[in-house]
Design a protein around this motif. Structure first.
Motif, PDB file in Angstrom:
ATOM      1  N   ALA A 135      45.992  53.197  33.125  1.00 10.52           N
ATOM      2  CA  ALA A 135      45.771  53.691  34.481  1.00 10.52           C
ATOM      3  C   ALA A 135      44.717  54.793  34.493  1.00 10.52           C
ATOM      4  CB  ALA A 135      47.085  54.206  35.077  1.00 10.52           C
ATOM      5  N   ASP A 136      44.728  55.662  33.464  1.00 10.75           N
ATOM      6  CA  ASP A 136      43.707  56.708  33.364  1.00 10.75           C
ATOM      7  C   ASP A 136      42.325  56.086  33.179  1.00 10.75           C
ATOM      8  OD1 ASP A 136      45.529  58.791  33.598  1.00 10.75           O
ATOM      9  OD2 ASP A 136      45.898  58.865  31.437  1.00 10.75           O
ATOM     10  N   LEU A 137      42.249  55.046  32.366  1.00 12.20           N
ATOM     11  CA  LEU A 137      40.975  54.374  32.128  1.00 12.20           C
ATOM     12  C   LEU A 137      40.462  53.721  33.411  1.00 12.20           C
ATOM     13  CD1 LEU A 137      41.780  52.706  28.690  1.00 12.20           C
ATOM     14  CD2 LEU A 137      40.074  54.497  29.084  1.00 12.20           C
ATOM     15  N   MET A 138      41.355  53.108  34.157  1.00  2.00           N
ATOM     16  CA  MET A 138      40.944  52.457  35.397  1.00  2.00           C
ATOM     17  C   MET A 138      40.514  53.485  36.440  1.00  2.00           C
ATOM     18  SD  MET A 138      40.882  49.346  34.791  1.00  2.00           S
ATOM     19  CE  MET A 138      40.375  48.949  36.457  1.00  2.00           C
ATOM     20  N   ARG A 139      41.164  54.636  36.449  1.00  2.25           N
ATOM     21  CA  ARG A 139      40.741  55.703  37.362  1.00  2.25           C
ATOM     22  C   ARG A 139      39.317  56.127  37.038  1.00  2.25           C
ATOM     23  NH1 ARG A 139      39.615  60.517  36.557  1.00  2.25           N
ATOM     24  NH2 ARG A 139      40.554  60.500  34.484  1.00  2.25           N
ATOM     25  N   LEU A 140      39.008  56.269  35.743  1.00  2.00           N
ATOM     26  CA  LEU A 140      37.662  56.663  35.336  1.00  2.00           C
ATOM     27  C   LEU A 140      36.657  55.572  35.692  1.00  2.00           C
ATOM     28  CD1 LEU A 140      35.790  58.666  33.958  1.00  2.00           C
ATOM     29  CD2 LEU A 140      36.471  57.693  31.741  1.00  2.00           C
ATOM     30  N   ASP A 141      37.021  54.333  35.486  1.00  3.83           N
ATOM     31  CA  ASP A 141      36.155  53.209  35.861  1.00  3.83           C
ATOM     32  C   ASP A 141      35.812  53.279  37.345  1.00  3.83           C
ATOM     33  OD1 ASP A 141      35.217  50.255  35.014  1.00  3.83           O
ATOM     34  OD2 ASP A 141      36.146  50.140  36.995  1.00  3.83           O
ATOM     35  N   PHE A 175      45.858  41.552  35.637  1.00  4.54           N
ATOM     36  CA  PHE A 175      45.915  41.085  34.247  1.00  4.54           C
ATOM     37  C   PHE A 175      45.895  42.237  33.239  1.00  4.54           C
ATOM     38  CE2 PHE A 175      44.227  37.546  36.670  1.00  4.54           C
ATOM     39  CZ  PHE A 175      44.949  36.469  36.169  1.00  4.54           C
ATOM     40  N   LEU A 176      46.089  43.462  33.720  1.00  2.00           N
ATOM     41  CA  LEU A 176      45.900  44.632  32.874  1.00  2.00           C
ATOM     42  C   LEU A 176      46.787  44.604  31.634  1.00  2.00           C
ATOM     43  CD1 LEU A 176      44.156  47.154  32.860  1.00  2.00           C
ATOM     44  CD2 LEU A 176      45.984  48.371  34.073  1.00  2.00           C
ATOM     45  N   ASP A 177      48.016  44.132  31.780  1.00  2.00           N
ATOM     46  CA  ASP A 177      48.927  44.134  30.634  1.00  2.00           C
ATOM     47  C   ASP A 177      48.594  43.048  29.614  1.00  2.00           C
ATOM     48  OD1 ASP A 177      49.634  42.012  32.236  1.00  2.00           O
ATOM     49  OD2 ASP A 177      51.798  42.345  32.105  1.00  2.00           O
ATOM     50  N   ARG A 178      47.647  42.170  29.957  1.00  2.00           N
ATOM     51  CA  ARG A 178      47.246  41.106  29.027  1.00  2.00           C
ATOM     52  C   ARG A 178      45.863  41.350  28.420  1.00  2.00           C
ATOM     53  NH1 ARG A 178      48.023  35.545  32.208  1.00  2.00           N
ATOM     54  NH2 ARG A 178      49.070  36.486  34.005  1.00  2.00           N
ATOM     55  N   LEU A 179      45.225  42.449  28.798  1.00  2.00           N
ATOM     56  CA  LEU A 179      43.868  42.727  28.334  1.00  2.00           C
ATOM     57  C   LEU A 179      43.915  43.738  27.191  1.00  2.00           C
ATOM     58  CD1 LEU A 179      42.147  43.012  31.823  1.00  2.00           C
ATOM     59  CD2 LEU A 179      42.225  41.028  30.314  1.00  2.00           C
ATOM     60  N   PRO A 180      43.528  43.328  25.989  1.00  2.00           N
ATOM     61  CA  PRO A 180      43.692  44.201  24.819  1.00  2.00           C
ATOM     62  C   PRO A 180      42.604  45.244  24.645  1.00  2.00           C
ATOM     63  CG  PRO A 180      42.774  42.095  24.147  1.00  2.00           C
ATOM     64  CD  PRO A 180      43.026  42.001  25.633  1.00  2.00           C
ATOM     65  N   HIS A 181      41.472  45.090  25.310  1.00  2.00           N
ATOM     66  CA  HIS A 181      40.329  45.958  25.009  1.00  2.00           C
ATOM     67  C   HIS A 181      39.834  46.694  26.251  1.00  2.00           C
ATOM     68  CE1 HIS A 181      40.365  43.962  21.163  1.00  2.00           C
ATOM     69  NE2 HIS A 181      40.079  42.804  21.714  1.00  2.00           N
ATOM     70  N   VAL A 182      40.756  47.246  27.028  1.00  2.00           N
ATOM     71  CA  VAL A 182      40.374  47.945  28.243  1.00  2.00           C
ATOM     72  C   VAL A 182      39.467  49.128  27.930  1.00  2.00           C
ATOM     73  CG1 VAL A 182      41.226  49.246  30.234  1.00  2.00           C
ATOM     74  CG2 VAL A 182      42.473  47.238  29.428  1.00  2.00           C
ATOM     75  N   VAL A 219      38.517  38.900  31.765  1.00  2.13           N
ATOM     76  CA  VAL A 219      39.626  38.409  32.592  1.00  2.13           C
ATOM     77  C   VAL A 219      39.914  36.952  32.302  1.00  2.13           C
ATOM     78  CG1 VAL A 219      40.395  37.958  34.947  1.00  2.13           C
ATOM     79  CG2 VAL A 219      39.250  40.113  34.421  1.00  2.13           C
ATOM     80  N   ARG A 220      38.878  36.147  32.169  1.00  2.00           N
ATOM     81  CA  ARG A 220      39.091  34.710  31.915  1.00  2.00           C
ATOM     82  C   ARG A 220      39.745  34.495  30.567  1.00  2.00           C
ATOM     83  NH1 ARG A 220      37.593  31.585  35.694  1.00  2.00           N
ATOM     84  NH2 ARG A 220      35.957  32.139  37.193  1.00  2.00           N
ATOM     85  N   SER A 221      39.488  35.362  29.620  1.00  2.00           N
ATOM     86  CA  SER A 221      40.121  35.218  28.300  1.00  2.00           C
ATOM     87  C   SER A 221      41.620  35.459  28.372  1.00  2.00           C
ATOM     88  CB  SER A 221      39.490  36.197  27.305  1.00  2.00           C
ATOM     89  OG  SER A 221      39.842  37.534  27.608  1.00  2.00           O
ATOM     90  N   ALA A 222      42.072  36.149  29.431  1.00  2.00           N
ATOM     91  CA  ALA A 222      43.495  36.440  29.572  1.00  2.00           C
ATOM     92  C   ALA A 222      44.242  35.357  30.349  1.00  2.00           C
ATOM     93  CB  ALA A 222      43.684  37.783  30.295  1.00  2.00           C
ATOM     94  N   LEU A 223      43.521  34.393  30.915  1.00  2.00           N
ATOM     95  CA  LEU A 223      44.156  33.344  31.711  1.00  2.00           C
ATOM     96  C   LEU A 223      44.908  32.352  30.830  1.00  2.00           C
ATOM     97  CD1 LEU A 223      41.340  32.612  34.307  1.00  2.00           C
ATOM     98  CD2 LEU A 223      43.396  33.988  34.611  1.00  2.00           C
TER      99      LEU A 223
END
Length: 223
Positions: A135-141, A175-182, A219-223
């Motif tokens: 969530a902190d990373l997404m806030r910065l994004d 998909f945030l919980d499925r993305l390993p390299h946020v 995102v597509r890699s997490a589908l």
């Protein structure tokens, strides 16, 4: 728990505090984008009034604005809902963002003021502080993207990109919980900010386009 809007924290570039409608819009927008209001969930103006500590008129006007940005759907006799997320829209959103994000970064590198350079430097310093959560990373994004949009000094471009960014970021949160390299994705902003600060417009455009393209691939890699 009641969450009231901070009415004094943000001002526009002219030093004018946001209107009540703008405050409502930003608060509801962020609730939807971060999935605190889930896709397809009903939206109650009365509940939002209590939650945000704002009146009916700004809440209603904000919801109408969010409808125009495809974050809210209003159905006569049925009610108001957060729009569903259709993953097939990702390619269409990316097609637009590839062009506009690159142009925004190019324009920002050409037009940013000294004060905006300092703002971008402050954001750059945040990359040296370890983020504790996604969530902190997404806030910065989000802060980086919106700062770049402001630096274009083109209100039409800023508004259009802001709308598409909101749609894309809601997909990202889904998909945030499925993305390993946020953290790696967010780290791409470091050279982009450096290019804009330095006024390297062509480099900034290319970095922004690469960032958007990589977003879709991730995102597509997490589908």
């Amino acid at each position: 728990m009641t969450a009231h809007v901070n009415t004094s924290a943000r001002q526009d570039r002219h030093g004018t505090p946001p209107s009540l409608t703008d405050q409502a819009y930003e608060a509801i927008r962020d609730l939807i984008v971060t999935l605190q209001i889930r896709p397809g969930a009903p939206i109650s103006e009365e509940q939002l009034m209590r939650r945000l500590g704002l009146g009916r008129t700004p809440i209603h006007q904000a919801i109408k604005r969010l409808e125009s940005e495809r974050l809210v759907a209003i159905f006569p006799r049925r009610g108001t809902f957060a729009t569903e997320v259709n993953i097939t829209d990702l390619a269409l959103i990316t097609e637009v963002r590839l062009q506009l994000e690159g142009h925004a970064a190019y324009s920002a590198a050409k037009r940013r003021t000294r004060a905006e350079q300092e703002e971008l430097r402050r954001l750059l310093e945040e990359f040296d502080e370890p983020a504790t959560t996604d969530a902190d990373l997404m806030r910065l994004d989000t802060e980086v993207h919106r700062a770049i949009y402001r630096c274009t000094h083109n209100s039409y471009l800023e508004a259009t990109l802001g709308s598409y960014y909101n749609l894309a970021t809601r997909i990202w949160h889904l998909f945030l919980d499925r993305l390993p390299h946020v953290s790696e994705h967010i780290e791409q902003h470091r050279p982009l900010l450096e290019a804009i600060i330095a006024g390297h417009a062509d480099q900034a455009r290319d970095l922004a386009r690469a960032h958007v393209s990589q977003f879709e691939s991730t995102v597509r890699s997490a589908l």
